[in-house]
Write a protein that holds these residues in place. Sequence first.
Motif, mmCIF file in Angstrom:
data_model
loop_
_atom_site.group_PDB
_atom_site.id
_atom_site.type_symbol
_atom_site.label_atom_id
_atom_site.label_comp_id
_atom_site.label_asym_id
_atom_site.label_seq_id
_atom_site.Cartn_x
_atom_site.Cartn_y
_atom_site.Cartn_z
ATOM 1 N N UNK A 209 0.838 -1.212 0.000
ATOM 2 C CA UNK A 209 0.000 0.000 0.000
ATOM 3 C C UNK A 209 0.868 1.254 0.000
ATOM 4 N N UNK A 210 0.384 2.286 -0.631
ATOM 5 C CA UNK A 210 1.045 3.592 -0.568
ATOM 6 C C UNK A 210 0.795 4.196 0.812
ATOM 7 N N UNK A 211 1.861 4.563 1.494
ATOM 8 C CA UNK A 211 1.756 5.015 2.874
ATOM 9 C C UNK A 211 0.806 6.199 3.024
ATOM 10 N N UNK A 212 0.837 7.112 2.089
ATOM 11 C CA UNK A 212 0.048 8.325 2.225
ATOM 12 C C UNK A 212 -1.444 8.138 2.072
ATOM 13 N N UNK A 213 -1.891 6.985 1.541
ATOM 14 C CA UNK A 213 -3.330 6.771 1.356
ATOM 15 C C UNK A 213 -3.911 5.842 2.423
ATOM 16 N N UNK A 214 -3.104 5.413 3.370
ATOM 17 C CA UNK A 214 -3.582 4.497 4.411
ATOM 18 C C UNK A 214 -4.220 5.306 5.536
ATOM 19 N N UNK A 215 -5.503 5.128 5.726
ATOM 20 C CA UNK A 215 -6.170 5.774 6.857
ATOM 21 C C UNK A 215 -5.704 5.122 8.164
ATOM 22 N N UNK A 216 -5.436 5.949 9.144
ATOM 23 C CA UNK A 216 -4.996 5.432 10.436
ATOM 24 C C UNK A 216 -3.523 5.075 10.479
ATOM 25 N N UNK A 217 -2.754 5.558 9.527
ATOM 26 C CA UNK A 217 -1.325 5.217 9.475
ATOM 27 C C UNK A 217 -0.559 5.758 10.679
ATOM 28 N N UNK A 218 -1.103 6.797 11.325
ATOM 29 C CA UNK A 218 -0.426 7.349 12.502
ATOM 30 C C UNK A 218 -0.340 6.313 13.631
ATOM 31 N N UNK A 219 -1.206 5.303 13.579
ATOM 32 C CA UNK A 219 -1.146 4.237 14.588
ATOM 33 C C UNK A 219 0.090 3.357 14.407
ATOM 34 N N UNK A 220 0.695 3.421 13.236
ATOM 35 C CA UNK A 220 1.847 2.572 12.906
ATOM 36 C C UNK A 220 3.157 3.340 12.915
ATOM 37 N N UNK A 221 3.091 4.640 13.119
ATOM 38 C CA UNK A 221 4.301 5.448 13.080
ATOM 39 C C UNK A 221 5.097 5.332 14.375
ATOM 40 N N UNK A 222 6.370 5.668 14.255
ATOM 41 C CA UNK A 222 7.289 5.660 15.413
ATOM 42 C C UNK A 222 7.293 4.326 16.141
ATOM 43 N N UNK A 223 7.203 3.288 15.363
ATOM 44 C CA UNK A 223 7.225 1.941 15.927
ATOM 45 C C UNK A 223 8.444 1.215 15.381
ATOM 46 N N UNK A 224 9.191 0.577 16.265
ATOM 47 C CA UNK A 224 10.411 -0.111 15.858
ATOM 48 C C UNK A 224 10.448 -1.505 16.476
ATOM 49 N N UNK A 225 9.557 -2.347 15.956
ATOM 50 C CA UNK A 225 9.570 -3.753 16.357
ATOM 51 C C UNK A 225 8.474 -4.174 17.301
ATOM 52 N N UNK A 226 7.593 -3.254 17.685
ATOM 53 C CA UNK A 226 6.528 -3.602 18.624
ATOM 54 C C UNK A 226 5.242 -3.992 17.901
ATOM 55 N N UNK A 227 4.288 -4.483 18.664
ATOM 56 C CA UNK A 227 2.981 -4.841 18.111
ATOM 57 C C UNK A 227 2.017 -3.674 18.304
ATOM 58 N N UNK A 228 1.324 -3.318 17.220
ATOM 59 C CA UNK A 228 0.374 -2.211 17.258
ATOM 60 C C UNK A 228 -1.047 -2.736 17.084
ATOM 61 N N UNK A 229 -1.975 -2.101 17.768
ATOM 62 C CA UNK A 229 -3.389 -2.425 17.591
ATOM 63 C C UNK A 229 -3.970 -1.432 16.602
ATOM 64 N N UNK A 230 -4.499 -1.949 15.488
ATOM 65 C CA UNK A 230 -4.940 -1.081 14.394
ATOM 66 C C UNK A 230 -6.461 -1.024 14.345
ATOM 67 N N UNK A 231 -6.984 0.189 14.344
ATOM 68 C CA UNK A 231 -8.418 0.426 14.262
ATOM 69 C C UNK A 231 -8.754 1.181 12.977
ATOM 70 N N UNK A 232 -9.876 0.821 12.384
ATOM 71 C CA UNK A 232 -10.382 1.581 11.239
ATOM 72 C C UNK A 232 -11.093 2.803 11.797
ATOM 73 N N UNK A 233 -10.492 3.954 11.624
ATOM 74 C CA UNK A 233 -10.975 5.154 12.314
ATOM 75 C C UNK A 233 -11.884 6.015 11.453
#
Length: 247
Positions: A209-233
């Motif tokens: 996916x193109x990063x700029x078109x992903x809704x909720x991408x801020x939930x995945x930012x500044x992450x370096x190896x951890x598990x993130x919980x992703x919500x459709x916002x």
Amino acid sequence: GMPSSANGLRPPSLPRGGSNASMRLGLTRMRSDASSSQPPGAFRSLDEDAAMRARQEWAVTKISAVWRAYVAIRRLQAELLASYQPSAFTCKSTNETAQYGSIAFEANGFREPAKYIRLREDSDIDRVVGLVTQVWEVPSAQVVISLTGGAQELKLKPHVHDVFNRGLVRAAQQTKAWIVTGGTDTGVMKLVGEAVRDYQASVPCIGVATWGVVHGREQLENNYGNECFYLKIKADDRAGAALEPNH
């Protein structure tokens, strides 16, 4: 004069030098005879020892060469594996370490969290494949099925939908393929993800996916190896869409 023996004969006279000289002469002759009777193999044993040492040195040289080659190959493998690690990739915009980790999708607890990484568009493809196969341990593909299409909502008749799902999954399983889509939760990409989910297929489904078109991408930012919980916002729109949870 010397006295006569009982039979009237004189004892034989000793040679000049006495009995000691006679014994030395006898020993000298014995040594000479022993040397002349020594088998020729006794002299060849020195050559055999030299040949044995030469063979041993040759074997040591060959073993050392094989060991050096093995160490070099292992070092190269370690360097390649290090280059496949997510932390070895960078973001083009900041030239910092790429953001990566795992995504746990909402209401999708039956599957393991999905791996993700934010890549530069000019990332080396061989390293990306190494990341997927060597680090994420996704089985290598013999075939890649790439599905592209519009991101608009796609509606199919039930029997067409079923035929598509079943045919896609069967083709991917029989050919040991990867399925690659745009990765967002809309259009044909959503259809593919649901097909993999409905048939519970052990088929790698990879979203690019193109990063700029992903809704909720801020939930995945500044992450370096951890598990993130992703919500459709937010709902899908012309600006982008959420990630499809079955990729």
